[in-house]
Design a protein around this motif. Structure first.
Motif, PDB file in Angstrom:
ATOM      1  N   ILE A   1       4.066  -2.277   5.884  1.00 24.74           N
ATOM      2  CA  ILE A   1       2.808  -3.002   5.691  1.00 24.74           C
ATOM      3  C   ILE A   1       2.004  -3.123   6.992  1.00 24.74           C
ATOM      4  CG2 ILE A   1       3.901  -5.248   6.061  1.00 24.74           C
ATOM      5  CD1 ILE A   1       0.989  -4.457   3.644  1.00 24.74           C
ATOM      6  N   GLU A   2       0.695  -2.926   6.872  1.00 29.49           N
ATOM      7  CA  GLU A   2      -0.233  -3.165   7.974  1.00 29.49           C
ATOM      8  C   GLU A   2      -1.225  -4.279   7.632  1.00 29.49           C
ATOM      9  OE1 GLU A   2      -0.215  -2.002  11.006  1.00 29.49           O
ATOM     10  OE2 GLU A   2       1.542  -0.744  10.633  1.00 29.49           O
ATOM     11  N   ALA A   3      -1.664  -4.309   6.372  1.00 28.19           N
ATOM     12  CA  ALA A   3      -2.599  -5.346   5.916  1.00 28.19           C
ATOM     13  C   ALA A   3      -2.678  -5.264   4.401  1.00 28.19           C
ATOM     14  CB  ALA A   3      -3.985  -5.161   6.543  1.00 28.19           C
ATOM     15  N   GLY A   4      -3.334  -6.255   3.790  1.00 28.53           N
ATOM     16  CA  GLY A   4      -3.472  -6.257   2.340  1.00 28.53           C
ATOM     17  C   GLY A   4      -4.848  -6.736   1.918  1.00 28.53           C
ATOM     18  N   LEU A   5      -5.212  -6.416   0.678  1.00 31.82           N
ATOM     19  CA  LEU A   5      -6.447  -6.926   0.088  1.00 31.82           C
ATOM     20  C   LEU A   5      -6.079  -7.591  -1.225  1.00 31.82           C
ATOM     21  CD1 LEU A   5      -9.514  -7.149   0.369  1.00 31.82           C
ATOM     22  CD2 LEU A   5      -9.716  -5.015  -0.933  1.00 31.82           C
ATOM     23  N   PHE A   6      -6.337  -8.906  -1.305  1.00 30.82           N
ATOM     24  CA  PHE A   6      -5.890  -9.727  -2.421  1.00 30.82           C
ATOM     25  C   PHE A   6      -7.067 -10.107  -3.304  1.00 30.82           C
ATOM     26  CE2 PHE A   6      -4.781 -14.099  -4.020  1.00 30.82           C
ATOM     27  CZ  PHE A   6      -3.779 -13.691  -4.894  1.00 30.82           C
ATOM     28  N   PHE A   7      -6.873  -9.985  -4.629  1.00 27.59           N
ATOM     29  CA  PHE A   7      -7.878 -10.350  -5.627  1.00 27.59           C
ATOM     30  C   PHE A   7      -7.321 -11.498  -6.460  1.00 27.59           C
ATOM     31  CE2 PHE A   7      -8.979  -6.117  -4.359  1.00 27.59           C
ATOM     32  CZ  PHE A   7     -10.362  -6.076  -4.412  1.00 27.59           C
ATOM     33  N   PRO A   8      -7.710 -12.733  -6.159  1.00 27.23           N
ATOM     34  CA  PRO A   8      -7.070 -13.906  -6.772  1.00 27.23           C
ATOM     35  C   PRO A   8      -7.363 -14.093  -8.253  1.00 27.23           C
ATOM     36  CG  PRO A   8      -8.927 -14.586  -5.414  1.00 27.23           C
ATOM     37  CD  PRO A   8      -8.714 -13.122  -5.150  1.00 27.23           C
ATOM     38  N   GLU A   9      -8.435 -13.504  -8.780  1.00 25.48           N
ATOM     39  CA  GLU A   9      -8.819 -13.740 -10.166  1.00 25.48           C
ATOM     40  C   GLU A   9      -8.055 -12.868 -11.165  1.00 25.48           C
ATOM     41  OE1 GLU A   9     -13.060 -13.418 -10.616  1.00 25.48           O
ATOM     42  OE2 GLU A   9     -13.434 -14.473  -8.728  1.00 25.48           O
ATOM     43  N   GLU A  10      -7.330 -11.870 -10.686  1.00 25.77           N
ATOM     44  CA  GLU A  10      -6.742 -10.889 -11.597  1.00 25.77           C
ATOM     45  C   GLU A  10      -5.421 -11.369 -12.178  1.00 25.77           C
ATOM     46  OE1 GLU A  10      -9.190  -7.114  -9.853  1.00 25.77           O
ATOM     47  OE2 GLU A  10      -7.019  -7.114  -9.532  1.00 25.77           O
ATOM     48  N   VAL A  11      -5.019 -10.746 -13.294  1.00 23.73           N
ATOM     49  CA  VAL A  11      -3.931 -11.280 -14.104  1.00 23.73           C
ATOM     50  C   VAL A  11      -2.976 -10.175 -14.551  1.00 23.73           C
ATOM     51  CG1 VAL A  11      -5.451 -13.103 -14.960  1.00 23.73           C
ATOM     52  CG2 VAL A  11      -5.151 -11.021 -16.324  1.00 23.73           C
ATOM     53  N   THR A  12      -1.856 -10.619 -15.075  1.00 24.36           N
ATOM     54  CA  THR A  12      -0.924  -9.723 -15.758  1.00 24.36           C
ATOM     55  C   THR A  12      -0.727 -10.209 -17.188  1.00 24.36           C
ATOM     56  OG1 THR A  12       1.057 -10.978 -15.161  1.00 24.36           O
ATOM     57  CG2 THR A  12       0.344  -9.291 -13.621  1.00 24.36           C
ATOM     58  N   VAL A  13      -0.377  -9.258 -18.048  1.00 22.46           N
ATOM     59  CA  VAL A  13       0.090  -9.577 -19.394  1.00 22.46           C
ATOM     60  C   VAL A  13       1.349  -8.754 -19.645  1.00 22.46           C
ATOM     61  CG1 VAL A  13      -2.183 -10.145 -20.321  1.00 22.46           C
ATOM     62  CG2 VAL A  13      -1.363  -7.786 -20.455  1.00 22.46           C
ATOM     63  N   GLU A  14       2.104  -9.185 -20.634  1.00 20.65           N
ATOM     64  CA  GLU A  14       3.294  -8.416 -21.021  1.00 20.65           C
ATOM     65  C   GLU A  14       2.870  -7.439 -22.109  1.00 20.65           C
ATOM     66  OE1 GLU A  14       5.802  -8.840 -18.947  1.00 20.65           O
ATOM     67  OE2 GLU A  14       4.342 -10.263 -18.142  1.00 20.65           O
ATOM     68  N   SER A  15       2.768  -6.166 -21.738  1.00 22.25           N
ATOM     69  CA  SER A  15       2.124  -5.190 -22.614  1.00 22.25           C
ATOM     70  C   SER A  15       2.842  -5.018 -23.950  1.00 22.25           C
ATOM     71  CB  SER A  15       2.015  -3.835 -21.899  1.00 22.25           C
ATOM     72  OG  SER A  15       3.286  -3.366 -21.499  1.00 22.25           O
TER      73      SER A  15
END
Length: 385
Positions: free
Chosen positions: A133-147
């Motif tokens: 890892i060097e750095a990250g870009l985080f998107f707080p609004e995004e989600v997961t579902v159980e497909s």
């Protein structure tokens, strides 16, 4: 007397189901026809990541609308939504440059993202390797579902609370306009009638209009995925996307540095040969889903993709995943592949037969993220609402 619907939708995957959802929201009488007892296609065979961040500007708009829709439904009925965000993990200075550029693009589009330092990434994502890892870009609004559960729960909600009429085991073999009505016939000789029909057939190209699909630019993608055994006492939050995702996803093609970085990649690598980019997502039971690969065949040659899992691809994905995150175990309990259709030259396949039969398929890997928002606009267009 046969009931006539405002709309019949052929295909109970995520694209067809969300077209039904928005038609019902607009007060239409809707019948949804699914060829199997339960949907079994790409909708149930993917990661369950809802990630507008990975899409180009056009589709990010649909994806962001989808996020709102998913969250509104979750407030009424549990469709397995988890709100833990998404992260893109950059492994070198080129990928750091791309996430910084994407962060600025999203800032201009008023879509929240946060650049994470190496230390912040290591703290937030247990097991992440410091030599990756060097750095990250985080998107707080995004989600997961159980497909494998989401679509069934959504359809249950629509039947119980939105008056959806849902027919399963209806393999549609004929769809034709007769005067002002569209007649749909299944292989069991049942006939349904509607003012309009929407066909969301995924990668089923042999039952209806086979010549149309054979002559189209549609292709089918086969993706391999794996699921570890449950990880004892370990939590990995949200959607984890990595350097190869950064180099693959459409959103990054809009970055100024993208073309120059892509031109330096090895075209003969195994990663290129098998179309691999490494993703992680932890399931509620503690297991971690790892993948995926991409192999392609024209719609008329779908059988060329075969029915087997290539263990060389699986072994390669595991070895690359181990370079990124040290999971407590990489023992695998489940392996599978999914298949979806996409267009070579367009972002989605749309064709109208006559005036009232609308074919909509070939949404590619955008289905879980983009279908809800796209279907909302498409129902408005088709019905002039």
């Amino acid at each position: 007397m046969m009931k006539k619907y405002d709309l019949i939708i052929v295909g109970g995957g995520v694209l067809g189901t969300f077209h039904a959802y928005h038609a019902l929201q607009n007060g239409l009488q809707v019948a949804l026809l699914e060829k199997n007892r339960r949907p079994q296609g790409a909708t149930t065979q993917n990661f369950g990541q809802v990630v507008p961040s990975g899409m180009n500007t056009k589709w990010q708009t649909y994806g962001r609308e989808s996020l709102k829709i998913y969250k509104e439904i979750q407030q009424q009925f549990d469709i397995t939504l988890r709100e833990n965000g998404s992260v893109y993990l950059a492994s070198n200075h080129e990928e750091v440059e791309l996430i910084e550029e994407l962060h600025q693009i999203n800032k201009n589009n008023q879509y929240t993202s946060v650049v994470l330092t190496k230390e912040e990434c290591l703290k937030k994502y247990p097991g992440l390797r410091s030599d990756y890892i060097e750095a990250g870009l985080f998107f707080p609004e995004e989600v997961t579902v159980e497909s494998r559960e989401m679509i069934h729960r959504l359809q249950d909600f629509m039947v119980k609370h939105m008056n959806l009429t849902y027919f399963t085991n209806q393999n549609v073999i004929s769809c034709e306009e007769v005067n002002t009505t569209v007649k749909v016939t299944s292989s069991s000789e049942e006939v349904f009638e509607a003012e309009k029909v929407i066909i969301c057939n995924g990668n089923e190209f042999k039952n209806l209009y086979p010549k149309l699909f054979s002559e189209s630019d549609l292709e089918v993608t086969k993706l391999q995925m794996l699921q570890t055994k449950p990880q004892s006492g370990y939590q990995l939050p949200g959607n984890i996307l990595t350097g190869w995702s950064i180099r693959r996803y459409e959103a990054f093609t809009e970055c100024a540095s993208f073309s120059g970085i892509k031109s330096q990649e090895d075209p003969d690598s195994l990663q290129k040969k098998w179309g691999v980019h490494i993703l992680f997502k932890q399931a509620p039971d503690g297991s971690v889903i790892v993948g995926d690969s991409h192999e392609y065949a024209d719609a008329k040659h779908i059988e060329d993709l075969g029915y087997d899992l290539d263990m060389n691809i699986d072994d390669f994905m595991i070895s690359e995943a181990q370079k990124i995150i040290d999971l407590p175990t990489y023992d695998i309990q489940n392996r599978w592949y999914g298949m979806y259709s996409q267009c070579k030259t367009k972002d989605v396949f749309q064709e109208t037969i006559g005036s009232n039969i609308h074919i909509i398929t070939g949404i590619g890997g955008k289905g879980m993220t983009g279908s809800a928002g796209f279907a909302k606009e498409n129902i408005t267009r088709i019905f002039n609402i």
